[in-house]
Design an enzyme around this catalytic site. Structure first.
Site, mmCIF file in Angstrom:
data_model
loop_
_atom_site.group_PDB
_atom_site.id
_atom_site.type_symbol
_atom_site.label_atom_id
_atom_site.label_comp_id
_atom_site.label_asym_id
_atom_site.label_seq_id
_atom_site.Cartn_x
_atom_site.Cartn_y
_atom_site.Cartn_z
ATOM 1 N N THR A 168 0.869 -1.180 0.000
ATOM 2 C CA THR A 168 0.000 0.000 0.000
ATOM 3 C C THR A 168 0.905 1.229 0.000
ATOM 4 O O THR A 168 2.011 1.161 0.511
ATOM 5 C CB THR A 168 -0.856 0.000 1.288
ATOM 6 O OG1 THR A 168 -1.669 -1.151 1.291
ATOM 7 C CG2 THR A 168 -1.708 1.243 1.404
ATOM 8 N N ARG A 196 -13.932 -7.111 -2.292
ATOM 9 C CA ARG A 196 -13.304 -6.950 -0.983
ATOM 10 C C ARG A 196 -12.723 -5.551 -0.849
ATOM 11 O O ARG A 196 -12.017 -5.065 -1.717
ATOM 12 C CB ARG A 196 -12.175 -7.972 -0.797
ATOM 13 C CG ARG A 196 -11.448 -7.844 0.558
ATOM 14 C CD ARG A 196 -10.163 -7.027 0.443
ATOM 15 N NE ARG A 196 -9.372 -7.061 1.678
ATOM 16 C CZ ARG A 196 -8.281 -6.312 1.896
ATOM 17 N NH1 ARG A 196 -7.850 -5.491 0.972
ATOM 18 N NH2 ARG A 196 -7.629 -6.408 3.038
ATOM 19 N N GLY A 220 -0.415 -2.499 5.740
ATOM 20 C CA GLY A 220 -0.292 -3.789 6.425
ATOM 21 C C GLY A 220 -1.528 -4.634 6.214
ATOM 22 O O GLY A 220 -2.224 -4.491 5.212
ATOM 23 N N GLY A 222 -5.008 -5.379 6.191
ATOM 24 C CA GLY A 222 -6.165 -4.498 6.234
ATOM 25 C C GLY A 222 -7.217 -4.865 7.255
ATOM 26 O O GLY A 222 -7.715 -4.014 7.992
#
Length: 314
Positions: A168, A196, A220, A222
């Site tokens: 991310t 998702r 990290g 989620g």
């Protein structure tokens, strides 16, 4: 302005494979320099974080924009959020396809609608209305993402193993007016179920910004981040008097002990202190303050260069 501007960026927490280290370092450095350039010219924290995140969305080394991982069906679905610490305005998009820069769309949701989060088809219609060019989904897919997707489809594969390299991207900043902002963008989890949505698009989880305390962007696992509302939790700790580093460590530690989740965060407080902390093996990060660039990937790693020197080698 009275504040010294500062920007901090991350390119994702997890396990960064050796052959991708250089690209990850170069990518976060470039993003931090771009965001700082905006701040130096008197630009807003909001513009700076958007610019920094867009730079990483366009960089195939990161799991955001081009280079995003694929869902179970082999498509890219992306999430992004941006937040303005001045008035707590925020905009986010989730499960968007076929656009290059979800962070730009999130900014438009914030500024051109009365809403805070648009998803999937509705986000697509809004992008069209705003004149954002649609691009073929394949344009966002890298060889690496497709390889990983195929590997994860094998019957004996364990996608969890590959989730460690998450990537991310995010940024936090303070501008010369003392306003803070955050931005976060991601392609999510490899081989995730269609539809998702993780922490990134969720206010308080993927990011939060409030001039009264500071700004945070997270990365990290989620689902773990959502369970503890990680970004807001860190700001809460800072409101109780903790430094950015202490607050980040306390919240990451809580996430690990309470729900077994790992991740990383970048933080600035409203007086200009910053932190980049992670409970994973690695997290690429970079920051610029006082015309000085610092960056790293491993715990304890911190390189320092003058901005001029860094720009010269760009």
């Amino acid at each position: 302005g009275k504040m010294k501007p500062i920007i901090v960026v991350h390119g994702g927490a997890g396990r960064i494979f050796k052959e991708r280290e250089e690209g990850s370092r170069a990518g976060v450095v470039r993003a931090a320099l771009r965001g700082y350039g905006v701040l130096k010219q008197g630009g807003s924290a909001l513009d700076a974080v958007e610019e920094a995140v867009q730079s990483m969305e366009d960089d195939p080394h990161f799991n955001a924009g081009c280079g995003s991982v694929l869902n179970e069906k082999g498509e890219v679905e992306m999430d992004a959020i941006i937040m303005d610490g001045k008035n707590l305005d925020s905009g986010a998009v989730s499960a968007v396809k076929c656009i290059a820069n979800p962070i730009k769309l999130a900014r438009l949701v914030m500024e051109k609608t009365k809403h805070m989060l648009l998803t999937d088809h509705g986000a697509q219609l809004f992008a069209q209305a705003m004149g954002i060019p649609e691009i073929p989904g394949e344009k966002l897919i890298t060889e690496r993402s497709r390889e990983r997707w195929k590997k994860n489809l094998e019957p004996d594969s364990n996608p969890e193993e590959f989730q460690k390299d998450l990537g991310t991207v995010g940024a936090v900043a303070i501008d010369s007016e003392g306003n803070v902002a955050c931005a976060t963008s991601t392609g999510g989890l490899s081989n995730k179920l269609i539809g998702r949505v993780g922490d990134t698009a969720c206010i308080g989880s993927g990011g939060y910004a409030d001039n009264h305390s500071g700004a945070v962007s997270t990365t990290g696992h989620g689902e773990s981040i959502m369970k503890v509302v990680l970004a807001r939790l860190i700001l809460y700790h800072m409101e109780q008097g903790m430094s950015p580093e202490m607050a980040a460590d306390a919240a990451l530690d809580y996430m690990k002990t309470r729900v077994g989740g790992l991740g990383g965060v970048i933080v600035v407080n409203n007086s200009g202190e910053w932190a980049a902390r992670f409970s994973t093996k690695q997290m690429s990060w970079a920051t610029v303050k006082d015309d000085q660039l610092q960056y790293g990937i491993y715990a304890g790693e911190k390189h320092t260069k003058s901005v001029d020197e860094a720009l010269a080698s760009e």
